[in-house]
Design an enzyme around this catalytic site. Structure first.
Site, PDB file in Angstrom:
ATOM      1  CE  LYS A   1      -3.940   1.825   2.717  1.00 22.99           C
ATOM      2  NZ  LYS A   1      -4.822   1.546   3.880  1.00 22.99           N
TER       3      LYS A   1
ATOM      4  CB  SER B   1      -8.423   0.328   5.790  1.00 19.50           C
ATOM      5  OG  SER B   1      -9.131   1.531   5.894  1.00 19.50           O
TER       6      SER B   1
ATOM      7  CB  SER C   1      -8.183   3.370   3.157  1.00 23.23           C
ATOM      8  OG  SER C   1      -7.346   2.657   4.030  1.00 23.23           O
TER       9      SER C   1
END
Lengths: 95, 470
Positions: free
Chosen positions: B75, B174, B150
């Protein structure tokens, strides 16, 4: 709960955020609705309840107060928007 | 879909090279990512160098790591020395990591190949990746819908077969929510079990690095690699030895009545598919009991106050002085305000405002302190429940992936999509979202296990037996 545009300006000042006029308007409405929704929390009885800050109940781990060298100083300095020699440039804060 | 465990055994058995594996995935990315947009950047060069190094090691007969030659995406809020880490924000658009996050280093030490950085909601704030400052990621199952967030880019990358494994971070769901929306496995490990050194901080008392994978075995493998005790993260702990359960038979599983169908806005298909998974677990010998988590309704407001307060403090460092965007202005204060005003997107500003307000003079007791006290009540609910059951089982989300734009204008509606995942972070538990079938429209549905801190093993056992039962 009442949140006015003046409150939003005050909070933005504390948060060091420059907001455009339409942003101030938007956040006044949205913060009002978000905090309205958060009023739910007032129904929770927390009179004798301690707050949780670390979920594992862990204590602060301590280490020896010993300086050490970071392997690549240049990599840190390269990210700075303003630089002079090995220093990061900052605007004058004291007249 | 190829498994990481298979890649490792093929590389170790010299049936394939790491360079061949990497090239295959790079081709898939080229074919698919123009549409999916999971990656913000593909690290073609450094990944090729890593893959060659693995092959040289293999040729020299040296021992290979546990993730030898497996391409892993990270990420965009994780540091990897010499590479960009932007948190999908304009304020960090050109930031180059001066060091490597411990979780990423653990992957590298296990001979994994870091293939690229994935899209996300800016600073991990959001549930759809629509808050990325660059572009939204599309859900591979239906490109008119969001992948969740997210960590939406990581979920979409794994679901579309563009990499077998990816790391994400989970502050309120997330990892688990996008895993459910895209149809992958998604693990939120116990708070403290994976070092956060080198993870850009959002809400420090809640953030945890997690894993996306297409199989339960890969999830376990990746977790065992990234989990470590790290003195560089003050909240990192030594993972205690725990008894590994022999099997699902006889395990006690709790179904919280507050999460049940009819108690909120739960989609009928989610309820039906969740019920089918419960039935499968019963057939495997699990014993179900209804439990109560009476303070559930306070979880969301408590979370948004606590997380936003911590975020407003953590994001104070983005001031245009040491790194990132720097807007020119008159005084130093003007530089701060302009940099932050121009560099942060709408959701990040909203949460900074929310958090600053909650922490400001006169409101601290009513909001922040109240939220942290309520958090204790939520944690106690779980402590009590785990006295009766070994694990808790719930749908991961109340509904499958929604369409782009559907919830953008209503922050509260967006926040509600995390209603089942948030309590886990507040209580410091571990959680695992598993694929639980598809809706009539072909949209993936997820179900999540929640277990006591450091009890990942019981969730893995349940996931394994369910996967093998088919």
């Amino acid at each position: 709960m009442e949140i006015t545009e003046k409150d939003v300006e005050h909070i933005a000042e504390l948060a060091r955020l420059e907001l455009a006029a339409e942003e101030k308007k938007l956040y006044t409405g949205q913060l009002k609705s978000i905090f309205g929704w958060m009023e739910e929390l007032n129904k929770a009885d927390t009179a004798s309840v301690p707050p949780t800050s670390n979920v594992l109940g862990a204590a602060n781990p301590l280490r020896e107060d010993k300086p050490f060298y970071f392997e690549d100083r240049e990599a840190i300095l390269k990210n700075a928007p303003g630089r002079e020699y090995d220093f990061i440039k900052v605007k004058k804060v004291i007249e | 879909m190829e498994k990481a465990t298979e890649i490792v055994s093929q590389i170790k058995g010299k049936k394939i090279t790491a360079v061949e594996v990497l090239n295959r995935y790079l081709r898939t990315i080229k074919e698919k990512d123009g549409e999916i947009r999971a990656f913000l950047e593909v690290f073609s060069e450094s990944a090729a160098a890593q893959a060659r190094a693995v092959d040289e090691k293999a040729a020299a007969g040296l021992p290979l790591g546990r993730l030898a030659g497996v391409p892993v995406a990270i990420k965009d809020n994780m540091l990897y020395k010499g590479h960009k880490a932007s948190c999908a924000s304009k304020i960090l658009e050109n930031y180059i990591s001066p060091y490597t996050a411990t979780a990423v280093q653990n992957l590298i030490d296990a001979d994994a190949v870091i293939i690229g950085r994935t899209n996300m909601d800016e600073f991990a704030m959001g549930s759809s990746t629509e808050n990325s400052a660059f572009r939204p990621t599309r859900n591979p199952a239906d490109t008119s819908r969001v992948p969740g967030g997210s960590s939406g880019g990581s979920a979409a990358a794994v679901a579309a077969g563009m990499c077998p494994l990816a790391l994400g971070s989970d502050t309120g769901g997330s990892v688990r929510q996008p895993a459910a929306f895209c149809g992958t496995y998604g693990l939120k490990p116990t708070y403290g079990s994976v070092s956060r050194y080198g993870l850009v901080a959002f809400a420090s008392s809640l953030d945890q690095i997690g894993v996306f994978a297409n199989s339960i075995e890969d999830t376990e493998l990746a977790f065992s690699v990234i989990s470590s005790h790290d003195p560089k993260d003050a909240t990192s702990v030594k993972y205690p030895e725990n008894k590994i359960p022999g099997g699902v038979k006889g395990l006690r599983i709790g179904l919280p009545k507050e999460y049940a169908a009819g108690s909120g806005a739960m989609d009928a298909e989610v309820a039906r598919l969740f019920g089918e998974t419960v039935q499968k677990l019963k057939e495997l010998g699990a014993v179900f009991a209804e439990i109560s988590l009476p303070h559930t309704r306070y979880a969301l407001p408590a979370y948004y106050i606590a997380a936003s307060s911590e975020a407003s403090s953590n994001l104070g460092r983005f001031d245009g002085i040491r790194y990132g965007l720097s807007a020119q202005g008159g005084t130093l204060a003007d530089v701060y305000k302009k940099t932050r005003g121009q560099g942060f997107g709408p959701e990040v500003k909203r949460r900074i405002m929310l958090g600053t307000y909650s922490l400001s003079a006169g409101y601290y007791d009513a909001y922040y302190l109240k939220a942290q006290k309520t958090r204790t009540l939520i944690k106690r609910d779980f402590d009590e429940a785990f006295g009766e059951v070994d694990v808790i089982f719930t749908p991961t989300t109340p509904s499958p992936a929604f369409r782009f734009g559907e919830k953008v204008s209503d922050p509260v509606a967006m926040y509600l999509s995390d209603i089942f995942t948030i309590p886990c972070n507040l209580a410091g538990l571990c959680g695992l979202s598993i694929p639980a079938g598809k809706s009539g429209k072909g949209l993936p549905i997820g179900a999540q296990f929640l277990a006591k801190p450091f009890n990942e093993a019981v969730m893995f056992k349940l996931g394994e037996e369910l996967a093998h039962a088919g």
